[in-house]
Design an enzyme around this catalytic site. Structure first.
Site, PDB file in Angstrom:
ATOM      1  CG  ASP A 106      -1.826   1.164   1.321  1.00 53.36           C
ATOM      2  OD1 ASP A 106      -2.640   1.316   0.395  1.00 53.36           O
ATOM      3  OD2 ASP A 106      -1.735   1.944   2.280  1.00 53.36           O
TER       4      ASP A 106
ATOM      5  CD  GLU B   8      -2.330   2.589  -3.569  1.00 52.04           C
ATOM      6  OE1 GLU B   8      -2.824   3.566  -4.184  1.00 52.04           O
ATOM      7  OE2 GLU B   8      -1.765   2.707  -2.470  1.00 52.04           O
TER       8      GLU B   8
END
EC number: 2.4.1.18
Length: 748
Positions: free
Chosen positions: A416, A469
C-alpha cells in the site's frame, strides 16, 4: 559481596542485567540465591539436590529483595543450580514457583549477530513471545528490541501487571530477554519500558503473533499447531510465471462481505462478523463460483480502529482477532488453495498509527520512525513514517513480509501507498520536507528497502507476487532490481482506472469528446506489468458505488457497468474487482455493514453477477487474454479513431501469435459501443478468413441486456478493411461490448 548500589538498582527496577544479581551465584565459598519479590512476605529456597536442605530467605532490602546462602556449596559443573521457591503472601496464600532468573538466555549469539546486522529474515522466531522448553523446563521466552530503554519488564495477567516482577536482561545490541518458567499459551502481556528520561511506557509487543480483540490492546502468547494440506499448490506455485498466467482478483474486506444476523450488538444492526472459518466455508466457495483466481484481503494485521479498514496497523505479526485466532486464518488460506484460489494480503509498510501503546516512540525515542516530523510524520494521515535508513527497521519490515509468506502460505502482498514511500515531499505542504543527500525529492533509503524486499521475497518464496499500489510516473516499478527497477511483479494502473471511470461517468452524448480517455492508456500500457484495479478506494468517501457512477436511467446504468466490465476484462493487464461490484451495489461500501445481498433477487443484478462469472471463465479459456499483457505485440488496434460514434475495437494476441498480420495467429477480437445507439451495419477488419464466433455479448438477455447481437456467429467477407484483406459486418448492441474468436480456434 555485591555493592549496595547494585541491590538498590534491583529494588528500583533499574538494573540493566538483573540476572547478574538475581538467581543463583557463587559468593566466595558460598552459593547465594537472590530473589526480588515485593509482593511476598516469606520465601524459601528448595534445592533440586536432595542432599541440600530447604533454606529460608532473608529480606536484605526493604523493597522486597531476599537472599539465601548455602555455605560451602559450589556452583554445579553444568552451570545451573536447580531450585524452586516457596512463597507466602500477605493474604495468607502461598505458591511454589521456578525462578526466571535461574534460567539461561534464550537469545543466542548468532541470532543477536544477525539482528544487529539487520539481516535476520526470521526474527519472528526469536523476538516476541515463544512457548518452549529450556533445560527441561517449559515456559515462555520474551525478547524485544528497545536499545534506548533504561529498563524493560514483561507485564501480564500472570504477574498482576506488576513491572517489578519480570525485569528483562539487556543482551547487548539493544535487545532485552527473559524466560518465564511455567508460563504457557494464552497469557496476555505487554512490555513496561523506562525511557531515557525516566518515564514509564507500556507497549504491546511489536512481534506479537496474536493480540486481544479491540478495544483491548494486550499481546497474547500464541503457538500455531496448524498443519497445511496445500503441498501440491505450493510446489506448483513455485514453478509458474505469474505474468503469463490469468490473474483476476476479488478484493475483500473480511468484516463486511457477509455477516451473521441475530448475534451481534445493536449498534451493528444485530449482525456479527463472520469468522475466518466461516469465511472459508462461504467466501471461498462464492469466489470459486465466480471464477476469480485470487482473493485479496484488505489488511488483516491487527489494528485498533475499524474505520481504518486495517491500513493503520498496530500488530504487524498478529492477524486481527476480530475473526478468530491465527490458525483460523491459516485454515482459511489452506481452504483457498484446496479450491485453486490464491490469497493476496494488503500490507502497509509505509506508515503506522501514533497510538501510545504501539510502535510509536517505542522505547521513548523515535525508534521505528524519524525524529524530525518532516521525515517521520505523514501529516495528511496523522501517522508516523518508518525510518527506512535504519537497518533494524528494514529488517523488521522485510521479515514481516516473509512471515506472512512463510507462516501463512499467502501467495502475494499488495504493498500500500508506495508513492508515499518513494517521495520525500509526498503530500507535504510548502517546504515541510527534507531533501535527500543529493538535494532531490526521492527517498533513497525507501528505494533501497523496496529493492531489498523484492530480492528477499523472490529469493525465498518462489512464485509469490508483489503488487505496488503506486500512482505516479516513477519508472521501472516492475523491472528487475539488477537493471535499476524496484522489482515488483505488478503495478496498479491507477491512470487507467481514473481515465476509464471518468469516461464512463460522462453522458454518452458527450463521450465523443472524451474518447481519448479510453485510448490514451495504450500509449504506456506495456511500460510496466500492470494490474487494472476497480478497488475499494473507488466506492467510498462520496465517490459513489460503481453502478451509481454510471449515467442514465436504471437500464442504462446497468448496461454501462456491464460494458465497463467487458472492456476491462479485454484490456491488457491483470484484473481486480472490489466485492459488491459483481452484484451492482447502489450504495457506497461501508465497513459497518454487509453487502446488499438482497439485490441478487432482482434479475438484472443476478445477470450482472452472471456476466462477471462468464468474463472470468472466458478470460481463463483464451490465453490471448492474459499471456502477453505486458508486451506490445500482444495488442493491435483495429480502430481507435471512431470517436464520433464512440466505438473502439482491438485485437488481443496469444503467446504463439507471431506476426500480427498472419492469418494463423491465435487472437480475440474486441469491439465496444459506448453509446445507447445500436450500430448496424458496422464493419471491422479481422486477421482470419472463415467465421468468427460471438463468445461474449454484454447486452445478452441472460445478463439483463436487450439481446441485440449477431446470433452468435458472423461470416468473414473478402472486403479489405482496417489494414486487413478481409472483414466482418456486425450489429453493435447499445452500450455493449462484444468478444469474438475465430471459429476454428474456439475450444469445445
Amino acid at each position: 559481596m555485591l555493592e549496595q548500589r547494585e541491590l538498590d538498582l534491583i529494588a528500583a527496577v533499574e538494573h540493566p542485567d538483573p540476572h547478574h544479581v538475581l538467581g543463583a551465584h557463587e559468593d566466595e565459598d558460598d552459593l547465594v540465591v537472590r530473589v526480588f519479590r515485593p509482593d511476598a512476605t516469606e520465601i524459601a529456597v528448595v534445592p533440586g539436590d536432595p542432599r541440600l536442605r530447604k533454606q529460608p530467605m532473608e529480606r536484605v532490602h526493604p523493597a522486597g529483595l531476599f537472599e539465601a546462602r548455602f555455605p560451602g556449596v559450589s556452583y554445579p559443573a553444568d552451570g545451573r543450580f536447580r531450585y524452586q521457591l516457596e512463597l507466602r503472601f500477605p493474604d495468607g496464600n502461598s505458591s511454589v514457583e521456578l525462578d526466571p532468573y535461574a534460567m539461561p538466555p534464550t537469545l543466542g549469539d548468532i541470532d543477536r549477530h544477525l539482528l544487529a546486522e539487520g539481516r535476520h529474515w526470521e526474527l519472528y522466531r526469536v523476538l516476541g513471545a515463544h512457548v518452549r522448553e529450556v533445560d527441561g523446563v517449559s515456559g515462555t521466552s520474551f525478547a524485544v528490541w528497545a536499545p534506548n530503554a533504561r529498563r524493560v519488564s514483561v507485564l501480564g495477567d500472570f504477574n498482576h501487571w506488576d513491572g517489578r516482577r519480570h525485569a528483562m536482561r539487556r543482551m547487548g545490541e539493544g535487545f532485552w530477554e527473559i524466560f518465564i518458567p511455567g508460563l504457557g499459551e494464552g497469557a496476555l502481556y505487554k512490555y513496561e519500558i523506562k525511557t531515557p528520561e525516566g518515564n514509564i511506557a507500556v507497549k504491546t509487543d511489536p512481534v506479537a503473533q496474536a493480540m486481544e480483540l479491540r478495544p483491548a490492546t494486550a499481546s497474547r502468547v500464541y503457538t500455531s499447531r496448524y498443519a497445511f494440506q496445500d503441498g501440491d499448490w505450493m510446489q506448483e506455485r513455485g514453478r509458474i510465471d505469474s505474468r503469463k498466467k490469468p490473474l483476476t482478483i476479488y478484493e475483500v474486506h473480511a468484516g463486511s462481505w457477509r455477516r451473521v444476523p441475530g448475534e451481534g450488538p445493536p449498534y451493528e444492526g444485530g449482525m456479527r462478523w463472520m469468522t475466518y472459518r466461516e469465511l472459508a466455508d462461504h467466501l471461498v466457495e462464492y469466489v470459486a463460483e465466480l471464477g476469480f483466481t485470487h482473493i485479496e484481503l484488505m489488511p488483516v494485521m491487527e489494528h485498533p480502529f475499524d474505520g481504518s479498514w486495517g491500513y493503520q496497523v498496530a500488530g504487524y505479526f498478529a492477524p486481527t482477532s476480530r475473526f478468530g485466532d491465527p490458525d483460523d486464518l491459516r485454515y482459511f488460506i489452506d481452504r483457498c488453495h484446496q479450491r485453486g484460489i490464491g490469497v493476496i494480503l494488503d500490507w502497509t509498510p509505509a506508515h503506522f498509527p501514533k497510538d501510545a501503546w504501539a510502535l510509536g516512540r517505542f522505547d521513548g525515542t523515535a525508534l521505528y520512525e524519524h525524529l524530525d516530523p518532516r521525515l517521520g510524520e505523514h501529516r495528511e494521515w496523522n501517522t508516523y513514517i518508518f525510518n527506512y535508513g535504519r537497518h533494524e527497521v528494514r529488517n523488521f519490515l522485510v521479515a514481516n513480509a516473509l512471515y506472512w509468506l512463510d507462516e501463512f502460505h499467502i501467495d502475494g502482498l499488495r504493498v500500500d501507498a508506495v508513492a508515499s514511500m518513494l517521495y520525500l515531499d509526498y503530500a507535504a505542504q510548502g517546504g515541510d520536507w527534507v531533501p535527500n543527500r543529493y538535494g532531490g525529492r526521492e527517498n533513497i533509503e525507501a528505494i533501497d528497502f523496496i529493492r531489498e524486499l523484492s530480492n528477499r521475497v523472490h529469493e525465498r518464496c518462489p512464485g509469490a507476487i508483489l503488487c505496488a499500489e503506486e500512482s505516479t510516473a516513477w519508472p521501472s516499478v516492475t523491472h528487475a532490481t539488477y537493471v535499476g527497477g524496484l522489482g515488483f511483479d505488478f503495478k496498479w494502473n491507477m491512470g487507467w482506472m481514473h481515465d476509464t471511470l471518468d469516461f464512463f461517468k460522462h453522458e454518452p452524448i458527450h463521450r465523443a469528446f472524451h474518447y481519448h480517455q479510453l485510448t490514451f492508456g495504450l500509449i504506456y500500457a506495456f511500460s510496466e506489468k500492470f494490474l487494472l484495479p476497480l478497488s475499494h478506494d473507488e466506492v467510498v468517501h462520496l465517490k459513489r458505488a460503481l453502478l451509481s457512477k454510471m449515467p442514465g436511467d436504471y437500464w442504462q446504468m446497468l448496461a454501462n457497468l456491464r460494458a465497463l466490465y467487458g472492456y476491462m476484462w479485454a484490456h491488457p493487464g491483470k484484473k481486480l474487482l472490489f466485492m459488491g461490484g459483481e452484484i451492482g451495489q447502489f450504495a457506497e461500501w461501508s465497513e459497518k455493514t454487509e453487502l446488499d445481498w438482497g439485490l441478487l433477487s432482482v434479475p438484472e443484478h443476478a445477470g450482472l453477477k452472471r456476466l462477471v462469472t462468464e468474463l472470468n471463465a472466458l478470460y481463463k479459456k483464451y490465453p490471448a487474454m492474459y499471456e502477453l499483457d505486458d508486451e506490445h505485440h500482444g495488442f493491435r488496434w483495429i480502430d481507435c479513431t471512431d470517436h464520433m460514434q464512440t466505438v473502439i475495437s482491438f485485437i488481443r494476441y496469444g503467446d504463439g501469435a507471431g506476426d500480427q498480420m498472419s492469418p494463423s495467429g491465435t487472437h480475440v477480437v474486441f469491439i465496444g459501443n459506448f453509446t445507447p445507439v445500436p450500430r448496424h451495419p458496422y464493419r471491422i477488419g479481422v486477421p482470419r478468413r472463415g467465421a468468427y464466433l460471438e463468445v461474449l455479448n454484454t447486452d445478452a438477455v441472460q445478463y439483463g441486456g436487450s439481446g441485440v447481437g449477431n446470433l452468435g456467429r458472423v461470416e468473414v467477407e473478402d472486403v479489405p478493411s482496417h489494414g486487413f484483406p478481409q472483414s466482418i459486418v456486425l450489429s453493435l448492441p447499445p452500450l455493449g461490448v462484444l468478444w469474438l474468436v475465430p471459429e476454428q480456434d474456439a475450444p469445445g
